[in-house]
Write an enzyme that holds these catalytic residues in place. Sequence first.
Site, PDB file in Angstrom:
ATOM      1  N   SER A 140     -45.958 -15.227  10.705  1.00 34.93           N
ATOM      2  CA  SER A 140     -44.661 -14.625  10.908  1.00 34.93           C
ATOM      3  C   SER A 140     -43.857 -14.684   9.592  1.00 34.93           C
ATOM      4  CB  SER A 140     -43.665 -15.523  12.117  1.00 34.93           C
ATOM      5  OG  SER A 140     -43.698 -16.877  11.841  1.00 34.93           O
ATOM      6  N   ARG A 188     -38.648 -21.824  11.950  1.00 31.27           N
ATOM      7  CA  ARG A 188     -37.745 -21.093  10.924  1.00 31.27           C
ATOM      8  C   ARG A 188     -37.037 -21.755  10.197  1.00 31.27           C
ATOM      9  NH1 ARG A 188     -37.678 -15.983  13.519  1.00 31.27           N
ATOM     10  NH2 ARG A 188     -38.663 -15.965  15.343  1.00 31.27           N
ATOM     11  N   THR A 190     -34.953 -32.223   7.463  1.00 30.70           N
ATOM     12  CA  THR A 190     -34.094 -31.690   6.592  1.00 30.70           C
ATOM     13  C   THR A 190     -32.950 -32.299   6.169  1.00 30.70           C
ATOM     14  OG1 THR A 190     -32.793 -29.486   5.816  1.00 30.70           O
ATOM     15  CG2 THR A 190     -33.224 -30.253   8.103  1.00 30.70           C
ATOM     16  N   TYR A 213     -29.738 -24.608  12.237  1.00 30.53           N
ATOM     17  CA  TYR A 213     -30.920 -24.908  11.710  1.00 30.53           C
ATOM     18  C   TYR A 213     -31.135 -26.517  11.783  1.00 30.53           C
ATOM     19  CZ  TYR A 213     -34.106 -25.893   8.134  1.00 30.53           C
ATOM     20  OH  TYR A 213     -35.318 -26.446   7.231  1.00 30.53           O
ATOM     21  N   LYS A 268     -33.401 -29.293  13.873  1.00 33.11           N
ATOM     22  CA  LYS A 268     -34.186 -30.306  13.411  1.00 33.11           C
ATOM     23  C   LYS A 268     -33.806 -31.646  13.566  1.00 33.11           C
ATOM     24  CE  LYS A 268     -37.014 -27.890  10.665  1.00 33.11           C
ATOM     25  NZ  LYS A 268     -38.603 -27.891  10.818  1.00 33.11           N
ATOM     26  N   PHE A 328     -34.813 -32.796   1.074  1.00 36.28           N
ATOM     27  CA  PHE A 328     -33.623 -32.234   0.188  1.00 36.28           C
ATOM     28  C   PHE A 328     -34.079 -30.723  -0.174  1.00 36.28           C
ATOM     29  CE2 PHE A 328     -30.078 -35.109   0.522  1.00 36.28           C
ATOM     30  CZ  PHE A 328     -30.812 -35.972   1.524  1.00 36.28           C
ATOM     31  N   LEU A 353     -32.306 -20.891  -4.005  1.00 38.40           N
ATOM     32  CA  LEU A 353     -31.681 -20.340  -5.463  1.00 38.40           C
ATOM     33  C   LEU A 353     -32.692 -20.079  -6.581  1.00 38.40           C
ATOM     34  CD1 LEU A 353     -29.133 -20.467  -7.121  1.00 38.40           C
ATOM     35  CD2 LEU A 353     -29.294 -22.818  -7.629  1.00 38.40           C
ATOM     36  N   ARG A 383     -27.198 -29.892  -5.970  1.00 43.26           N
ATOM     37  CA  ARG A 383     -28.148 -30.348  -5.007  1.00 43.26           C
ATOM     38  C   ARG A 383     -29.377 -30.978  -5.478  1.00 43.26           C
ATOM     39  NH1 ARG A 383     -24.703 -29.074  -2.217  1.00 43.26           N
ATOM     40  NH2 ARG A 383     -24.637 -27.417  -0.775  1.00 43.26           N
TER      41      ARG A 383
END
Length: 328
Positions: free
Chosen positions: A34, A76, A117, A141, A145, A169, A188, A219
């Site tokens: 997918s 996803r 995550t 999301y 998780k 991360f 990014l 980040r």
Amino acid sequence: MRLLVTGGAGYIGSLTAERLLERGHEVVVVDDLSSGHAEDVPSGAHFVEASIADRSVVAALCETHGIEACVHFAGRIAMGESMVVPERYWATNVGETLVLFKTLIDAGVDAVVLSSTAGVYGTPDQLPIDEQQPTVPASTYGQTKLVVEQVAQSMAALGRLRFVALRYFNAAGGAPGHAERHRTETHLIPLAIAAAVGHRPALQLFGTDYPTPDGTCIRDYIHVEDLAEAHVLAVEAFDRGLTSLIANLGTGTGYSNREVLAMVSTVTGREVPVVEADRRPGDAAELVASSALATEVLGWVPRHSSLEQIVADAWAGYQAAFGTLPLA
Ligand SMILES: NC(=O)c1ccc[n+]([C@@H]2O[C@H](COP(=O)([O-])OP(=O)(O)OC[C@H]3O[C@@H](n4cnc5c(N)ncnc54)[C@H](O)[C@@H]3O)[C@@H](O)[C@H]2O)c1
């Protein structure tokens, strides 16, 4: 070990499958394509195109290949999309994962490594973020998780499942044959590279008024090679008696969006065109991990995650996958 890797045609799963094979494990990949790419599945793996929710396919693979553990990447991954069509995220990340758990356990497979995550933390109380911090996800999301972690925890408490949940991360970088090329890209570094080579319009820089030195979000970027290594170590830890672990995977060093864009310009030799935009709801100013637990329990140390190496490897992967000529 004999391993089932779900999502093994994806960005992180395909590289992990390759590293597991190199370490002498047997790998069966289940992926419905997918969002993954069949050509990224390493040639030494047995690949079946199917959903993780296809009980008969997964059960048959477990039996035929004598599967001992599962490394579960399939799902996803777009935080923004999860706020627009949340039901898709509950259905795939939670609903289908629970079907997978049941199929595995019925087949006698009771050990799972889970992709989690940093999104489970939301806006952290303090930095760096360790696993004791409250989990208050700011997106659907992240919620999905977290729920899967909680399901695994409750099953582990009853001795029905052994699990390692790895809270990544910002996954980044690349390796030959494993470029970051999500079908809908939201990350990014690939977006900045695509803007720099003219494959996309100017990069939207969300928020320039955060309480950080240059006003943009900070980040913690972790190279996909280091993530793959953590999964190899997690799988091998089951053999040493590990029964449950939830651990962060980051470097402990954060980079602002502007610092990342500057590195993309340096590495590619091209300016990244930027359009400054408003903050996005739910984006914390700074997310930086403490990964001391992963180091202590798994012996994991990130070795590939300098910003320069991450961007250089992402750039090499991008050129191999897309070239730098104008898109037709
Ligand atoms: N990339 C990141 O920055 C990041 C950060 C934290 C966590 N994660 C998690 O890591 C995992 C892998 O992420 P990725 O970046 O490699 O994403 P990806 O989209 O490249 O890989 C996911 C793979 O799962 C497959 N898949 C999706 N639904 C499936 C289903 N129902 N049955 C079978 N296959 C299915 C897709 O085809 C794809 O190949 C995901 O669970 C994601 O939530 C990723």
